[in-house]
Design a protein around this motif. Sequence first.
Motif, short mmCIF file in Angstrom:
data_model
loop_
_atom_site.label_atom_id
_atom_site.label_comp_id
_atom_site.label_asym_id
_atom_site.label_seq_id
_atom_site.Cartn_x
_atom_site.Cartn_y
_atom_site.Cartn_z
N VAL A 108 48.00 47.82 40.66
CA VAL A 108 48.77 46.61 40.39
C VAL A 108 48.37 45.52 41.39
O VAL A 108 48.12 44.37 41.02
N HIS A 109 48.31 45.91 42.63
CA HIS A 109 48.00 44.95 43.67
C HIS A 109 46.61 44.33 43.47
O HIS A 109 46.42 43.12 43.61
N ALA A 110 45.66 45.17 43.11
CA ALA A 110 44.30 44.68 42.90
C ALA A 110 44.27 43.67 41.75
O ALA A 110 43.67 42.60 41.86
N MET A 111 44.96 44.02 40.68
CA MET A 111 44.95 43.11 39.53
C MET A 111 45.61 41.79 39.89
O MET A 111 45.16 40.72 39.50
N ASP A 112 46.68 41.91 40.64
CA ASP A 112 47.41 40.72 41.06
C ASP A 112 46.52 39.82 41.91
O ASP A 112 46.48 38.61 41.75
N MET A 113 45.85 40.45 42.83
CA MET A 113 44.99 39.75 43.78
C MET A 113 43.88 38.97 43.07
O MET A 113 43.41 37.96 43.59
N LEU A 114 43.46 39.47 41.94
CA LEU A 114 42.29 38.88 41.28
C LEU A 114 42.65 37.98 40.09
O LEU A 114 41.81 37.21 39.62
N SER A 115 43.89 38.10 39.63
CA SER A 115 44.27 37.36 38.41
C SER A 115 44.71 35.94 38.72
O SER A 115 45.81 35.54 38.38
N ASN A 116 43.87 35.22 39.38
CA ASN A 116 44.25 33.86 39.75
C ASN A 116 43.02 32.96 39.70
O ASN A 116 42.88 32.03 40.47
N GLY A 117 42.14 33.29 38.81
CA GLY A 117 40.92 32.51 38.70
C GLY A 117 39.73 33.17 39.35
O GLY A 117 38.59 32.79 39.12
N THR A 118 40.00 34.17 40.19
CA THR A 118 38.91 34.84 40.89
C THR A 118 37.97 35.55 39.93
O THR A 118 36.76 35.52 40.10
N ILE A 119 38.54 36.19 38.94
CA ILE A 119 37.70 36.91 37.98
C ILE A 119 38.02 36.44 36.55
O ILE A 119 39.08 35.90 36.28
N ASP A 120 37.06 36.68 35.66
CA ASP A 120 37.25 36.28 34.26
C ASP A 120 37.80 37.41 33.41
O ASP A 120 38.34 37.18 32.33
N GLY A 121 37.62 38.65 33.89
CA GLY A 121 38.09 39.79 33.12
C GLY A 121 37.97 41.06 33.93
O GLY A 121 37.37 41.07 35.00
N PHE A 122 38.58 42.12 33.41
CA PHE A 122 38.59 43.39 34.13
C PHE A 122 37.85 44.49 33.36
O PHE A 122 37.88 44.53 32.13
N ILE A 123 37.24 45.36 34.13
CA ILE A 123 36.79 46.65 33.60
C ILE A 123 37.45 47.70 34.47
O ILE A 123 37.37 47.62 35.69
N LEU A 124 38.10 48.66 33.86
CA LEU A 124 38.83 49.62 34.69
C LEU A 124 39.01 50.96 34.02
O LEU A 124 38.92 51.09 32.80
N SER A 125 39.28 51.93 34.85
CA SER A 125 39.66 53.27 34.40
C SER A 125 41.00 53.55 35.05
O SER A 125 41.16 53.35 36.26
#
Lengths: 340, 340
Positions: A108-125
């Motif tokens: 959750v923290h990682a997604m939060d940290m990045l969901s602010n323009g830093t990244i365009d999308g996620f790839i995850l398991s």
Amino acid sequence: MKQKATLKQIAKELNVSVSTVSKALSNSPEISEPTKKRVQEFAKLKNYKPNNVAVNLKSKRSRTIGVIIPNILNPFFAKVFSGIEKAANDRGYNVITCISNESLEKEVHAMDMLSNGTIDGFILSIAEETQAVGDFKHFKEAISDDIPIVMFDRISDEVNCDKVIVDDFDSAVHAVNHMIKLKCKNIALLSTIDNLSVGKLRAEGYYKALADNNISVNDNITILTDNTEDFDEKLQTLFDKKIDGIFALDEHASVMAMKAAIKKGIKIPDELNVIGFADGVWSRRLTPSLSTVSQHGPEIGDAAANMLIDRLEAKEGEEPEYQTKVIKTELRQRDSTRKL
Amino acid sequence: MKQKATLKQIAKELNVSVSTVSKALSNSPEISEPTKKRVQEFAKLKNYKPNNVAVNLKSKRSRTIGVIIPNILNPFFAKVFSGIEKAANDRGYNVITCISNESLEKEVHAMDMLSNGTIDGFILSIAEETQAVGDFKHFKEAISDDIPIVMFDRISDEVNCDKVIVDDFDSAVHAVNHMIKLKCKNIALLSTIDNLSVGKLRAEGYYKALADNNISVNDNITILTDNTEDFDEKLQTLFDKKIDGIFALDEHASVMAMKAAIKKGIKIPDELNVIGFADGVWSRRLTPSLSTVSQHGPEIGDAAANMLIDRLEAKEGEEPEYQTKVIKTELRQRDSTRKL
DNA sequence: AACATTAACTTTTACGGTTACATAATTTGT
DNA sequence: ACAAATTATGTAACCGTAAAAGTTAATGTT
């Protein structure tokens, strides 16, 4: 120290406007050839590089993918990761990596940290804990915030997004059928990942293959658990039972079982056939080398990255439907199984 | 779809200025309590998150570290990486990862791609090709552009920067001395990484230990190469010679040698003691388990990340001197060596 | 009452780059 | 020869946030 060149500085030094410089560097036809040449040469001299952050802000995209991996020491994930990294780079994307360490909170923290323009999308398991708890809010939130996700390997049906998986069920059926063809009558089922979706699918494949061949399940030679200590303990007594085959759903189970069998003096593959899910180089290095269900990690990563980037680069309103791509596995016959 | 909240939007909806919102959210004393509360609550409601890209542009720092790793499938690098990632995250930094795949070109390209504001500094281990060619311009350029670098494991004396290494030389001396204490008279030296700085240091350590103990070097039981096929071939004839110890400088050499010895029916550790450099879980899983020189990968990563961040966060002009930090190794005695 | 201080905002500038629109200079058309 | 079109460049708005500097009105001081 030596501050880097900006459009503004170059413009001032050449006595032109910032926009002229910008256009000249992007080779716009609006600018005359001589001016272009002058600007471009000067920029090269000054070693000008557009500030990526500014470009990102203007364009509202970062050409960066966030990758969240449960554990990079697991060679399967390392392989997938290398596939992602390569495919992303080939298409001009960077990769920001977070390791969830199987923890929901870190995920959750990682997604939060990045969901602010830093990244365009996620790839995850999905992290182990997340799958156990069944809390997928953070994924759904990202998607509704217009940040696409591609899940691989450990996925959730509850989340509507692109997915890349291995046909775990079919692979298991296939592998177990192979052992049955080798005349195995008593195939042990071993797993230390019974908490994971993939582990459950593989176990189901085993049951299916037995059922198809009218072999009844023997709980005595089944070890399904989610922790390695528990497994290692139960493994102690496994070889007291009659066994002529081992189907192991993960690397730890594969290796520990082989090691134990060798110690007991059991001849592999003459008295015992072993097939395991494994991705490291080590299945080859074992003595005897381990026959495996190979999952083509790099291809999974490649597919996931390309799926995500295709979606990111689709024109507004032309995004493809969500799809689940299945990467075929391969049964790699080495020395832990008899030849047919 | 649903566009994300910005300061401007919030400002308009609350009928205040953008800067009031900005200051209210950062809890500035310039703003009255009631207004602060009103803004903060509204922002929370709208799920406002500052756009990181804009913040980066304004602050001229990205709180992101570029990590360039030769090969993520190598468990040593994977361990170091996990250490970097953890330490960076703990200090609020993100990690962008590139895999050089041992290629100079990819290394240069990766650095180029990131040296434009995307990252604040680099942590890297030099690619094999780069070390072979001896071309370090790209590192020096980054440093002179004020982008600090921390090198780990594979370093270059030609580049002036922070470094984190293992005491390869001393570790080798220590390990070989240990074997000599175990009464080994004929210790084979095996390496598939003789092209790397670390490989050479370890070999020198071996020579030192022999010299200290007045044992002469026997080229017949020395295999130093830089590719695995060549190694595997030369390994064939190794056991025709008299050997009572093996010192292997990398994982491949360690494992292949053990495997070959077992096949020959040589008793480990009774007839043959083996010590190898290795980092994977597999040294434990081998039969017999392999005694290793453990390099503490996560600690290396942790040290590198903290060194870099300390420098990044140092006040202008107060940057620390460049230092080289040595992480101690540990001789892990398992079942491939006799007990003293 | 006259002025200084302060609280509470707002306006403006800046980060670095892109780009729609405006303007000036030159060429083309008739 | 003069309007229209074209070429080459400049101006300004914008992306989202931060913060220096400016404004206003209320309070305090003497």
